[in-house]
Design a protein around this motif. Structure first.
Motif, short mmCIF file in Angstrom:
data_model
loop_
_atom_site.label_atom_id
_atom_site.label_comp_id
_atom_site.label_asym_id
_atom_site.label_seq_id
_atom_site.Cartn_x
_atom_site.Cartn_y
_atom_site.Cartn_z
N GLU A 1 99.25 -28.27 51.74
CA GLU A 1 97.78 -28.30 52.81
C GLU A 1 97.20 -29.49 52.26
O GLU A 1 95.92 -30.31 53.06
N SER A 2 96.83 -29.99 51.00
CA SER A 2 96.43 -31.33 50.08
C SER A 2 96.63 -32.36 51.31
O SER A 2 96.16 -33.31 51.49
N SER A 3 98.32 -32.23 51.13
CA SER A 3 98.58 -33.49 52.44
C SER A 3 98.51 -33.75 53.61
O SER A 3 97.94 -34.99 53.93
N ALA A 4 98.50 -32.31 54.04
CA ALA A 4 97.76 -31.99 55.43
C ALA A 4 96.34 -33.18 55.76
O ALA A 4 95.64 -33.42 57.02
N LEU A 5 95.90 -32.84 54.67
CA LEU A 5 94.41 -33.38 54.92
C LEU A 5 94.09 -34.89 54.76
O LEU A 5 93.20 -35.12 55.32
N SER A 6 95.30 -36.08 54.73
CA SER A 6 95.16 -37.16 54.47
C SER A 6 95.63 -37.66 55.46
O SER A 6 96.43 -37.26 56.28
N GLY A 7 95.12 -39.29 55.70
CA GLY A 7 96.12 -39.78 57.04
C GLY A 7 95.47 -40.02 58.30
O GLY A 7 95.80 -39.59 59.45
N HIS A 8 94.30 -39.13 58.09
CA HIS A 8 93.65 -38.92 59.46
C HIS A 8 91.90 -39.78 59.49
O HIS A 8 91.08 -39.45 60.54
N GLY A 9 91.86 -40.91 58.60
CA GLY A 9 90.90 -41.81 58.12
C GLY A 9 89.34 -40.86 58.11
O GLY A 9 88.49 -41.86 58.64
N VAL A 10 89.83 -39.58 57.70
CA VAL A 10 88.37 -39.03 56.80
C VAL A 10 88.16 -39.10 55.65
O VAL A 10 89.24 -37.94 54.88
N PRO A 11 87.29 -39.81 55.05
CA PRO A 11 87.43 -39.03 53.53
C PRO A 11 86.99 -37.56 53.49
O PRO A 11 86.43 -36.48 53.93
N VAL A 12 87.56 -37.36 52.35
CA VAL A 12 87.83 -35.52 52.18
C VAL A 12 86.93 -35.86 50.42
O VAL A 12 86.84 -36.59 49.80
N VAL A 13 86.01 -34.91 50.00
CA VAL A 13 85.19 -34.71 49.12
C VAL A 13 86.17 -33.20 48.64
O VAL A 13 85.46 -32.13 49.02
N ALA A 14 86.23 -32.93 47.79
CA ALA A 14 86.61 -31.56 46.91
C ALA A 14 85.13 -31.27 45.41
O ALA A 14 84.89 -32.04 45.12
N VAL A 15 84.79 -29.88 45.78
CA VAL A 15 83.94 -29.14 45.01
C VAL A 15 84.74 -28.06 44.85
O VAL A 15 85.15 -26.70 45.43
N SER A 16 84.68 -28.10 43.19
CA SER A 16 84.44 -26.98 42.71
C SER A 16 86.12 -26.66 42.58
O SER A 16 86.89 -26.24 41.52
N SER A 17 86.68 -27.14 43.36
CA SER A 17 88.89 -27.28 43.63
C SER A 17 89.05 -28.62 43.32
O SER A 17 88.44 -28.86 44.86
N ARG A 18 89.62 -29.00 43.08
CA ARG A 18 90.34 -30.61 42.89
C ARG A 18 91.07 -30.55 44.24
O ARG A 18 92.48 -29.62 44.73
N ILE A 19 91.44 -31.72 44.43
CA ILE A 19 92.42 -31.81 46.03
C ILE A 19 93.15 -33.64 45.34
O ILE A 19 91.76 -34.41 45.19
N PRO A 20 93.71 -33.74 44.60
CA PRO A 20 94.17 -34.74 44.71
C PRO A 20 94.15 -36.36 45.01
O PRO A 20 94.56 -36.49 46.71
N GLY A 21 93.59 -36.99 44.45
CA GLY A 21 93.70 -38.45 45.33
C GLY A 21 91.55 -38.22 45.70
O GLY A 21 91.94 -38.97 46.19
N ALA A 22 91.58 -37.20 45.96
CA ALA A 22 89.89 -37.26 46.93
C ALA A 22 88.62 -36.97 45.27
O ALA A 22 89.07 -36.56 44.29
N PRO A 23 87.89 -37.29 46.15
CA PRO A 23 86.40 -37.67 45.14
C PRO A 23 86.50 -35.78 44.22
O PRO A 23 86.23 -34.95 45.63
N PHE A 24 85.77 -35.49 43.27
CA PHE A 24 85.98 -34.66 42.94
C PHE A 24 84.00 -34.28 42.12
O PHE A 24 83.88 -35.15 41.07
N VAL A 25 83.46 -33.02 42.27
CA VAL A 25 82.51 -32.44 41.19
C VAL A 25 82.70 -31.03 41.14
O VAL A 25 83.27 -30.20 42.04
N GLY A 26 82.23 -30.94 40.16
CA GLY A 26 82.85 -29.60 39.65
C GLY A 26 82.32 -28.69 38.10
O GLY A 26 81.79 -29.82 37.73
N ILE A 27 82.58 -28.20 37.80
CA ILE A 27 82.54 -28.01 36.04
C ILE A 27 83.67 -27.87 35.37
O ILE A 27 85.05 -27.80 36.15
N ASP A 28 84.17 -28.37 33.75
CA ASP A 28 85.00 -27.30 33.23
C ASP A 28 85.10 -25.87 33.02
O ASP A 28 84.02 -25.75 32.57
N ASP A 29 85.97 -24.94 33.74
CA ASP A 29 85.28 -24.21 33.97
C ASP A 29 86.57 -23.65 32.51
O ASP A 29 86.20 -22.25 32.15
N GLY A 30 87.71 -23.77 31.50
CA GLY A 30 88.08 -23.38 30.95
C GLY A 30 87.09 -23.37 29.81
O GLY A 30 87.57 -22.95 28.72
#
Length: 341
Positions: free
Chosen positions: A136-165
């Protein structure tokens, strides 16, 4: 009969301002090539004629859709709606529309990743609290649309969240510092994997804190239940049927904790006296329930995610691609020393 006046067009603005059509387009879309004075004069003419920029027409010129897409598992749950409000805070005033893509069921999720409906419809995609598979992460890439991840990480995407552990470990240390040694955990699961990464990280933090104090975790002290109040209620009932009832329970979310508190109340047990209960999130109901919890800045995560999306749209990258916000322990009435009155 009065004939309605037709809406003003960009050509009308150009004619009134006595400039080229392309100059009007640049001025109204904030693109370079127009002096500030001339741009303000063109905007004044547009206001006078009640002309509004058409997103579709603007997109033909700029190559942009004028919208930001948001993929999230729920709209009506506290975390997601609060994060969405924060994202809207960041986008307000930008002139961008928000398109919501909800993947609540497994069928919804499969349909989204099969059709990828955001393509050519949005200028950025923000994913809120959806734990994606590698495919699913791979399917989001390669479309010329930047992807941002909030709370759950996506490889290669900017991320904002917390240290849950780290947040979970701090919560469990609070329980052990109170003197608890028999501590159970209610793990949270979801059919679509909406909370998978948070659950995994929080459970790891629980285990880490227990190992630090060399405390055992019997298999019957690890109960899994669906994310939400009903799951928490059922899980607490299972723990109360244990041969050796725990003196404290750490839950992976406040919604689960609130369900656990309901079962205690119906069993004539008092949280903080008979069994301590610790939540996670600082849900809007946590204070009302006097629930000890780990607070996370949910709205702020959404706001920063929106800012990241805007930055990626404008510059093609994000200067600070990872933001980990702090959590804080809030001690209320549902946690106390074992046997406390």
């Amino acid at each position: 009969m009065t004939v309605p006046r037709r809406p003003a067009t960009m050509a009308d603005v150009a004619a009134r301002a006595q400039v080229a059509l392309s100059t009007v387009s640049r001025a109204l879309n904030g693109r370079p090539g127009v002096s500030p004075a001339q741009a303000e004069r063109i905007r004044a003419v547009a206001r006078e004629l009640h002309y509004a920029v058409s997103p579709a027409a603007s997109g033909l010129v700029t190559g942009r859709s004028g919208a930001v897409g948001v993929l999230l598992p729920h709209i009506d749950q506290w975390f997601h709606s609060t994060a969405l409000a924060g994202l809207e805070d960041a986008l307000r005033g930008s002139g961008l529309d928000v398109l919501l893509y909800r993947a609540e069921s497994a069928a919804d999720r499969a349909a989204f990743f099969q059709s990828l409906p955001f393509r050519r419809r949005v200028d950025a995609l923000v994913v809120i609290a959806v734990s994606l598979t590698a495919e699913e992460s791979s399917a989001l890439s390669g479309h010329g649309v930047p992807v941002v991840a909030v709370s759950s990480r996506i490889p290669g995407a900017p991320f904002v969240g917390i240290d849950d552990g780290a947040g979970a470990a701090g919560a469990v240390r609070h329980l052990t510092n109170l003197g608890h040694r028999r501590i159970a955990v209610i793990r949270s699961t979801n059919a679509t994997g909406s909370f998978g990464s948070a659950s995994t990280s929080r459970f790891a933090g629980f285990r880490q804190a227990m190992e630090e104090r060399k405390l055992p975790v019997p298999p019957e002290y690890v109960v899994s239940a669906p994310w939400g109040m009903e799951g928490g209620s059922e899980a607490m009932a299972a723990l109360l049927s244990s041969a050796d009832i725990p003196t404290a329970v750490f839950t992976e979310s406040d919604e689960v904790a609130i369900g656990a508190l309901r079962t205690l109340r119906r069993s004539n047990l008092v949280a903080g006296r008979d069994i301590s209960v610790m939540g996670f999130d600082n849900h809007s109901m946590a204070d009302l329930m006097d629930l000890s919890t780990v607070a996370q800045p949910v709205r702020e995560q959404g706001r920063i995610g929106g800012q990241m999306a805007l930055e990626a749209m404008e510059t093609g990258s994000v200067e600070q691609p990872e933001t980990v916000l702090p959590t804080r322990l809030i001690v209320r009435g549902t946690t106390a020393a074992p046997g406390a009155e």
